[in-house]
Design an enzyme around this catalytic site. Sequence first.
Site, PDB file in Angstrom:
ATOM      1  N   ALA A  54      -5.385  -2.089  -7.053  1.00 45.07           N
ATOM      2  CA  ALA A  54      -4.693  -0.842  -6.683  1.00 45.07           C
ATOM      3  C   ALA A  54      -5.581   0.389  -6.743  1.00 45.07           C
ATOM      4  O   ALA A  54      -5.081   1.505  -6.645  1.00 45.07           O
ATOM      5  CB  ALA A  54      -3.481  -0.639  -7.588  1.00 45.07           C
ATOM      6  N   ALA A  55      -6.888   0.198  -6.867  1.00 50.38           N
ATOM      7  CA  ALA A  55      -7.759   1.358  -7.051  1.00 50.38           C
ATOM      8  C   ALA A  55      -7.683   2.329  -5.881  1.00 50.38           C
ATOM      9  O   ALA A  55      -7.565   3.550  -6.058  1.00 50.38           O
ATOM     10  CB  ALA A  55      -9.199   0.897  -7.261  1.00 50.38           C
ATOM     11  N   GLY A  56      -7.757   1.808  -4.670  1.00 52.98           N
ATOM     12  CA  GLY A  56      -7.724   2.677  -3.499  1.00 52.98           C
ATOM     13  C   GLY A  56      -6.420   3.420  -3.348  1.00 52.98           C
ATOM     14  O   GLY A  56      -6.405   4.620  -3.017  1.00 52.98           O
ATOM     15  N   ASP A  57      -5.308   2.738  -3.588  1.00 49.71           N
ATOM     16  CA  ASP A  57      -4.000   3.391  -3.468  1.00 49.71           C
ATOM     17  C   ASP A  57      -3.784   4.408  -4.581  1.00 49.71           C
ATOM     18  O   ASP A  57      -3.176   5.464  -4.363  1.00 49.71           O
ATOM     19  CB  ASP A  57      -2.880   2.340  -3.487  1.00 49.71           C
ATOM     20  CG  ASP A  57      -2.937   1.435  -2.271  1.00 49.71           C
ATOM     21  OD1 ASP A  57      -3.363   1.903  -1.201  1.00 49.71           O
ATOM     22  OD2 ASP A  57      -2.552   0.257  -2.388  1.00 49.71           O
ATOM     23  N   ALA A 114       4.122   1.672  -1.099  1.00 44.47           N
ATOM     24  CA  ALA A 114       4.808   1.830  -2.382  1.00 44.47           C
ATOM     25  C   ALA A 114       3.818   2.164  -3.495  1.00 44.47           C
ATOM     26  O   ALA A 114       4.105   2.978  -4.383  1.00 44.47           O
ATOM     27  CB  ALA A 114       5.584   0.560  -2.720  1.00 44.47           C
ATOM     28  N   GLY A 173     -18.294   5.763  -6.872  1.00 47.09           N
ATOM     29  CA  GLY A 173     -17.563   7.006  -6.670  1.00 47.09           C
ATOM     30  C   GLY A 173     -17.071   7.187  -5.258  1.00 47.09           C
ATOM     31  O   GLY A 173     -16.555   6.253  -4.635  1.00 47.09           O
ATOM     32  N   LEU A 183     -16.345   4.469  -2.651  1.00 51.76           N
ATOM     33  CA  LEU A 183     -17.484   3.565  -2.821  1.00 51.76           C
ATOM     34  C   LEU A 183     -17.366   2.715  -4.081  1.00 51.76           C
ATOM     35  O   LEU A 183     -18.369   2.257  -4.628  1.00 51.76           O
ATOM     36  CB  LEU A 183     -18.778   4.389  -2.872  1.00 51.76           C
ATOM     37  CG  LEU A 183     -19.026   5.331  -1.691  1.00 51.76           C
ATOM     38  CD1 LEU A 183     -20.219   6.242  -1.985  1.00 51.76           C
ATOM     39  CD2 LEU A 183     -19.250   4.543  -0.410  1.00 51.76           C
ATOM     40  N   GLY A 184     -16.140   2.492  -4.540  1.00 51.59           N
ATOM     41  CA  GLY A 184     -15.951   1.673  -5.725  1.00 51.59           C
ATOM     42  C   GLY A 184     -16.586   2.289  -6.949  1.00 51.59           C
ATOM     43  O   GLY A 184     -16.388   3.468  -7.257  1.00 51.59           O
ATOM     44  N   LYS A 221       0.813  -1.210   0.000  1.00 49.51           N
ATOM     45  CA  LYS A 221       0.000   0.000   0.000  1.00 49.51           C
ATOM     46  C   LYS A 221       0.849   1.263   0.000  1.00 49.51           C
ATOM     47  O   LYS A 221       0.531   2.247  -0.661  1.00 49.51           O
ATOM     48  CB  LYS A 221      -0.962  -0.002   1.188  1.00 49.51           C
ATOM     49  CG  LYS A 221      -1.994  -1.119   1.138  1.00 49.51           C
ATOM     50  CD  LYS A 221      -3.141  -0.889   2.080  1.00 49.51           C
ATOM     51  CE  LYS A 221      -4.042   0.223   1.608  1.00 49.51           C
ATOM     52  NZ  LYS A 221      -4.699  -0.046   0.322  1.00 49.51           N
TER      53      LYS A 221
END
Length: 300
Positions: A240-243, A40, A215, A211-212, A38
């Site tokens: 890796a969407a959140g990071d 890196a 949004g 919220l994926g 997370k």
Amino acid sequence: MISVFGSANMDLVAYVDVAPALGETVTGRAFRTVPGGKGANQAVAAARAGAAVAFLGAVGDDAFGTEMRRTLTEAGVDATHLRTVPGPSGIAQIVVDGDGGNSIIVVPGANGTVTAPSEAEIEVISRSDMLLLQLELPIEAVTAAARAARAAGTTVVLTPAPVQPLPAELLEAVDILVANEHEASAITGLADHEAALEKLRGEVGWVIITLGARGALTASGDGPAVRVEAPTVAVVDTTAAGDTFVGALAAARVERQPVERAVRFATAAAGLSVQRAGASTSMPTRAEIDGSLAADEGGL
């Protein structure tokens, strides 16, 4: 400058049509090793989004450690203070299903040796405009880094993942909390994300709940909560969407983009990342993010 005090893992990613249930064996479609973690990941995402970034953490003295250091450097991240310690690097075992969803097992390895920021790392944090933190390092180290940043006037951004109880002294040092809806629910005990947002806002000045595909929901100060819609895309891998979101958000805020615009920028970056496989390999460049935003705004 943005500093990131966090984890570096080698992601061992298996792609399957349907994730196996307990005791079940399935045949996978593909396997990849991809530098991640997370911390890196957020460093690479912020650098690709146009920010100057320094990464602080640890890798092992193995081949994975060498590859992760090279990946950071090639992405434009300053890895001067990245520690190399005896033993294995951290790894994440990831299963990605046919819908792009994932399940992850993290083995800390070298990350577990980072029990406190060093004097040199505190100096880097103190010179930064913003510090990004997650919870894949020991919680006492994360708390110490946050407190050092707060003392220096550096803005602290926390991603509370993997989710765990947050010490009061850590929350007191956080300026921006970015949690997904599951993390927000676990922290607050509230299933409704709008209620969770309001509860968290009582402890942190700016809260964002991602919220994926729906949004993100954001609220800062005494202002109203704002929903930022996500673009409709074909999802390949959400790892890796959140990071990506956090790294892009940090890059936007260091540039002093307004709050809602920064969240839109981050949402666009995350939307691009889920259309590609892997963690660091999926993160978009600044030109791609700007292009996605321009196309979206042109259609409004």
